[in-house]
Design a protein around this motif. Structure first.
Motif, PDB file in Angstrom:
ATOM      1  N   GLY A  34      -3.281   7.184  79.098  1.00 27.02           N
ATOM      2  CA  GLY A  34      -2.655   7.366  80.399  1.00 27.02           C
ATOM      3  C   GLY A  34      -1.706   6.235  80.715  1.00 27.02           C
ATOM      4  N   LYS A  35      -0.714   6.522  81.552  1.00 30.33           N
ATOM      5  CA  LYS A  35       0.321   5.536  81.881  1.00 30.33           C
ATOM      6  C   LYS A  35      -0.237   4.258  82.478  1.00 30.33           C
ATOM      7  CE  LYS A  35       3.889   8.948  82.827  1.00 30.33           C
ATOM      8  NZ  LYS A  35       4.753   9.519  83.873  1.00 30.33           N
ATOM      9  N   SER A  40      -6.941  10.102  80.217  1.00 33.61           N
ATOM     10  CA  SER A  40      -6.140  11.314  80.116  1.00 33.61           C
ATOM     11  C   SER A  40      -7.019  12.421  79.563  1.00 33.61           C
ATOM     12  CB  SER A  40      -4.937  11.079  79.198  1.00 33.61           C
ATOM     13  OG  SER A  40      -5.381  10.938  77.857  1.00 33.61           O
TER      14      SER A  40
END
Length: 87
Positions: A34-35, A40
């Motif tokens: 995930g960023k 995620s």
């Protein structure tokens, strides 16, 4: 005055390392983690805020399904992940 110059130089180097860690994380890690390291669909467990030494060990040695990752600035990435806020 010398102390001030040393402090400014140290700060600029640490900021550069953090920026490099951020860029490498975005390029190599965010797709799975995930960023913002919050997880995620691929890797549900968040990594944001984990201790830098633990993150560095996992980068270098792997853990679970994650294989070791060979990156030049692994320490900077570990420091970046440790500085991410947990959600």
């Amino acid at each position: 005055m010398l102390r001030l110059l040393i402090a400014v130089a140290a700060l600029s180097l640490s900021t550069t390392a953090l920026a490099d860690g951020s860029a490498t994380f975005a390029k190599k890690c965010a797709a799975c983690h995930g960023k913002e390291g919050a997880g995620s669909k691929m890797v549900a467990k968040p990594i944001a805020g984990l201790a830098a030494d633990h993150v560095l060990k996992v980068i270098n040695e792997g853990q679970g399904k994650m294989k070791p990752v060979k990156i030049d600035d692994a320490k900077a990435v570990a420091d970046y992940v440790a500085g991410l806020k947990k959600k």
